[in-house]
Design a protein around this motif. Structure first.
Motif, PDB file in Angstrom:
ATOM      1  N   UNK A 145       0.839  -1.198   0.000  1.00 26.86           N
ATOM      2  CA  UNK A 145       0.000   0.000   0.000  1.00 26.86           C
ATOM      3  C   UNK A 145       0.872   1.245   0.000  1.00 26.86           C
ATOM      4  N   UNK A 146       0.616   2.132  -0.950  1.00 29.21           N
ATOM      5  CA  UNK A 146       1.270   3.441  -0.999  1.00 29.21           C
ATOM      6  C   UNK A 146       0.269   4.504  -0.544  1.00 29.21           C
ATOM      7  N   UNK A 147       0.772   5.469   0.205  1.00 30.61           N
ATOM      8  CA  UNK A 147      -0.056   6.615   0.598  1.00 30.61           C
ATOM      9  C   UNK A 147       0.787   7.884   0.525  1.00 30.61           C
ATOM     10  N   UNK A 148       0.208   8.925  -0.035  1.00 32.53           N
ATOM     11  CA  UNK A 148       0.827  10.244  -0.066  1.00 32.53           C
ATOM     12  C   UNK A 148       0.052  11.147   0.866  1.00 32.53           C
ATOM     13  N   UNK A 149       0.714  11.650   1.903  1.00 28.28           N
ATOM     14  CA  UNK A 149       0.023  12.466   2.892  1.00 28.28           C
ATOM     15  C   UNK A 149       0.130  13.948   2.532  1.00 28.28           C
ATOM     16  N   UNK A 150      -0.681  14.754   3.205  1.00 27.42           N
ATOM     17  CA  UNK A 150      -0.669  16.192   2.925  1.00 27.42           C
ATOM     18  C   UNK A 150       0.542  16.902   3.499  1.00 27.42           C
ATOM     19  N   UNK A 151       1.321  16.219   4.336  1.00 27.44           N
ATOM     20  CA  UNK A 151       2.570  16.829   4.818  1.00 27.44           C
ATOM     21  C   UNK A 151       3.781  16.268   4.069  1.00 27.44           C
ATOM     22  N   UNK A 152       3.541  15.814   2.838  1.00 34.24           N
ATOM     23  CA  UNK A 152       4.601  15.406   1.905  1.00 34.24           C
ATOM     24  C   UNK A 152       5.378  14.175   2.365  1.00 34.24           C
ATOM     25  N   UNK A 153       4.648  13.225   2.913  1.00 32.41           N
ATOM     26  CA  UNK A 153       5.229  11.923   3.219  1.00 32.41           C
ATOM     27  C   UNK A 153       4.690  10.878   2.250  1.00 32.41           C
ATOM     28  N   UNK A 263      18.783   9.849   6.509  1.00 34.48           N
ATOM     29  CA  UNK A 263      18.487  11.140   5.904  1.00 34.48           C
ATOM     30  C   UNK A 263      19.359  11.313   4.673  1.00 34.48           C
ATOM     31  N   UNK A 264      18.722  11.692   3.561  1.00 35.09           N
ATOM     32  CA  UNK A 264      19.434  11.965   2.317  1.00 35.09           C
ATOM     33  C   UNK A 264      19.208  13.418   1.948  1.00 35.09           C
ATOM     34  N   UNK A 265      20.280  14.138   1.623  1.00 32.79           N
ATOM     35  CA  UNK A 265      20.181  15.540   1.273  1.00 32.79           C
ATOM     36  C   UNK A 265      20.655  15.790  -0.138  1.00 32.79           C
ATOM     37  N   UNK A 266      19.995  16.704  -0.840  1.00 36.53           N
ATOM     38  CA  UNK A 266      20.364  17.018  -2.218  1.00 36.53           C
ATOM     39  C   UNK A 266      21.708  17.729  -2.261  1.00 36.53           C
ATOM     40  N   UNK A 267      22.367  17.737  -3.427  1.00 42.31           N
ATOM     41  CA  UNK A 267      23.693  18.356  -3.532  1.00 42.31           C
ATOM     42  C   UNK A 267      23.743  19.816  -3.090  1.00 42.31           C
ATOM     43  N   UNK A 268      22.709  20.585  -3.401  1.00 44.68           N
ATOM     44  CA  UNK A 268      22.748  21.997  -3.007  1.00 44.68           C
ATOM     45  C   UNK A 268      21.882  22.295  -1.792  1.00 44.68           C
ATOM     46  N   UNK A 269      21.372  21.255  -1.142  1.00 48.87           N
ATOM     47  CA  UNK A 269      20.677  21.424   0.124  1.00 48.87           C
ATOM     48  C   UNK A 269      19.243  21.884   0.037  1.00 48.87           C
ATOM     49  N   UNK A 270      18.628  21.898  -1.150  1.00 46.75           N
ATOM     50  CA  UNK A 270      17.258  22.416  -1.250  1.00 46.75           C
ATOM     51  C   UNK A 270      16.185  21.350  -1.041  1.00 46.75           C
ATOM     52  N   UNK A 271      16.569  20.079  -0.988  1.00 45.74           N
ATOM     53  CA  UNK A 271      15.625  18.984  -0.730  1.00 45.74           C
ATOM     54  C   UNK A 271      16.260  18.027   0.271  1.00 45.74           C
ATOM     55  N   UNK A 272      15.453  17.604   1.235  1.00 48.52           N
ATOM     56  CA  UNK A 272      15.903  16.597   2.195  1.00 48.52           C
ATOM     57  C   UNK A 272      14.862  15.500   2.278  1.00 48.52           C
ATOM     58  N   UNK A 273      15.318  14.255   2.375  1.00 49.24           N
ATOM     59  CA  UNK A 273      14.422  13.113   2.542  1.00 49.24           C
ATOM     60  C   UNK A 273      14.794  12.379   3.824  1.00 49.24           C
ATOM     61  N   UNK A 274      13.855  12.342   4.777  1.00 51.72           N
ATOM     62  CA  UNK A 274      14.037  11.599   6.016  1.00 51.72           C
ATOM     63  C   UNK A 274      13.282  10.279   5.911  1.00 51.72           C
ATOM     64  N   UNK A 275      13.935   9.198   6.309  1.00 50.31           N
ATOM     65  CA  UNK A 275      13.313   7.885   6.273  1.00 50.31           C
ATOM     66  C   UNK A 275      13.061   7.376   7.681  1.00 50.31           C
ATOM     67  N   UNK A 343       9.806  11.194   4.270  1.00 55.05           N
ATOM     68  CA  UNK A 343       9.356  12.571   4.501  1.00 55.05           C
ATOM     69  C   UNK A 343      10.201  13.505   3.665  1.00 55.05           C
ATOM     70  N   UNK A 344       9.544  14.243   2.786  1.00 57.02           N
ATOM     71  CA  UNK A 344      10.260  15.172   1.913  1.00 57.02           C
ATOM     72  C   UNK A 344      10.117  16.584   2.443  1.00 57.02           C
TER      73      UNK A 344
END
Length: 346
Positions: A145-153, A263-275, A343-344
């Motif tokens: 089951x996949x779910x996309x929440x309103x807080x971008x998870x 936690x994965x962070x984009x090269x220029x720091x504008x996107x972070x993904x927490x698992x 979490x994005x």
């Protein structure tokens, strides 16, 4: 695996669904492999798709790198495509030399799953794997089951049950590039932190040796945030497989489904993904073998993306670490569940 022309005609046509939230984030899923094929973030600079994938469904059916797929029955390699269980030896389909990779030649990533969409923010995929499928015992029923929440998870919930004892180790094999799938920025340029205290060394064929090695004083220590490329190929472990392609075991205290495990962070720091995950381990793969793979907007090359695949720590069913508190062997008629949340932040 590649489908023959005849097989493509007999397959049910895969379906594609989109989930959207109130923030304008969108993910696209496919019933081919119960796959996560796009993740589009509404950044101030414009929309950005941050996962690698094929340009169309025909190409998705031909690719061999498991873009976004649910893999199983067993993620990673089973040595010599055999295992012993309760006094019986099982011979599996081999698809990487003598070994069984990600469940065999016709594994779950190549199946067209059934799909239901209760609402615009959820999709449920189901699959029944028959007794003897790829050599595995028992009928296995799987729900993802996949779910996309309103807080971008993005939540991925796994549920499965087999009517016989059988090894099962499901995961999702999404390749992330937080700079955008079309970007020339690589896995090397991402920042990674993982609450992992052990990693599983491997032999020359990519099979774990059975050792759980502490990450302390090694290039596998990501407990503090660091650039993926900082210690890249600096030891024989990485050199043997062309980069990171290893399973890491989390500190037991963090796999409660509430704490951040990676936690994965984009090269220029504008996107972070927490698992956040209930799985006790994660497989880190830096896209070492993405050689001339046809992608959505470009041809992908090695290190174009990075995989973080939550799962059980697994060593090819050759050592006792496969048993005990990490139940690689699913017991008959027992229902197993797990969850990973992404979490994005952008």
């Amino acid at each position: 695996m590649q489908f023959t022309k005849q097989q493509r005609h007999t397959l049910r046509t895969p379906k594609v669904v989109a989930l959207t939230n109130k923030q304008g984030m969108k993910i696209i899923l496919s019933s081919l492999g119960a796959s996560w094929v796009s993740c589009i973030l509404p950044l101030a600079s414009g929309k950005r798709d941050i996962i690698l994938g094929s340009p169309n469904m025909a190409a998705q059916m031909e690719q061999r790198v498991y873009f976004g797929a649910t893999v199983g029955r067993v993620a990673n390699r089973i040595a010599n495509s055999t295992f012993d269980l309760e006094g019986r030896k099982y011979q599996l389909a081999h698809n990487q030399g003598a070994h069984c990779l990600h469940g065999g030649r016709d594994n779950f990533s190549y199946r067209v799953w059934s799909i239901a969409q209760p609402d615009q923010q959820q999709a449920i995929f189901t699959l029944v794997s028959s007794d003897g499928d790829q050599g595995f015992p028992g009928e296995l029923k799987v729900e993802v089951q996949y779910e996309l929440t309103d807080d971008n998870q993005v939540l991925i919930n796994y549920r499965y049950q087999c009517n016989q004892d059988c090894p099962v180790n499901l995961t999702n094999y999404t390749y992330f590039n937080l700079a955008g799938e079309q970007s020339d920025r690589t896995a090397f340029e991402h920042d990674l932190q993982m609450q992992a205290v052990y990693f599983l060394p491997q032999d020359s064929e990519g099979l774990p040796t059975g050792e759980w090695r502490e990450v302390t004083d090694t290039y596998f220590d990501f407990r503090q945030k660091k650039r993926v490329g900082y210690d890249f190929l600096q030891d024989e472990e990485q050199q043997a497989v062309g980069g990171y392609d290893h399973t890491f075991v989390f500190d037991e205290s963090v796999v409660d489904g509430r704490q951040i495990v990676a936690t994965l962070g984009s090269p220029n720091g504008d996107v972070q993904m927490n698992m956040v995950s209930t799985s006790p381990a994660i497989h880190l793969y830096t896209g070492n073998h993405l050689i001339s793979v046809l992608g959505k907007s470009k041809t992908y090359t090695p290190f174009s993306g990075i995989v973080l695949a939550p799962q059980y720590p697994f060593d090819g069913l050759g050592h006792t670490e496969s048993d005990g508190k990490n139940p690689i062997i699913a017991k008959a008629n027992h229902i197993y569940t797990s969850q990973t949340r992404y979490q994005f932040i952008f």
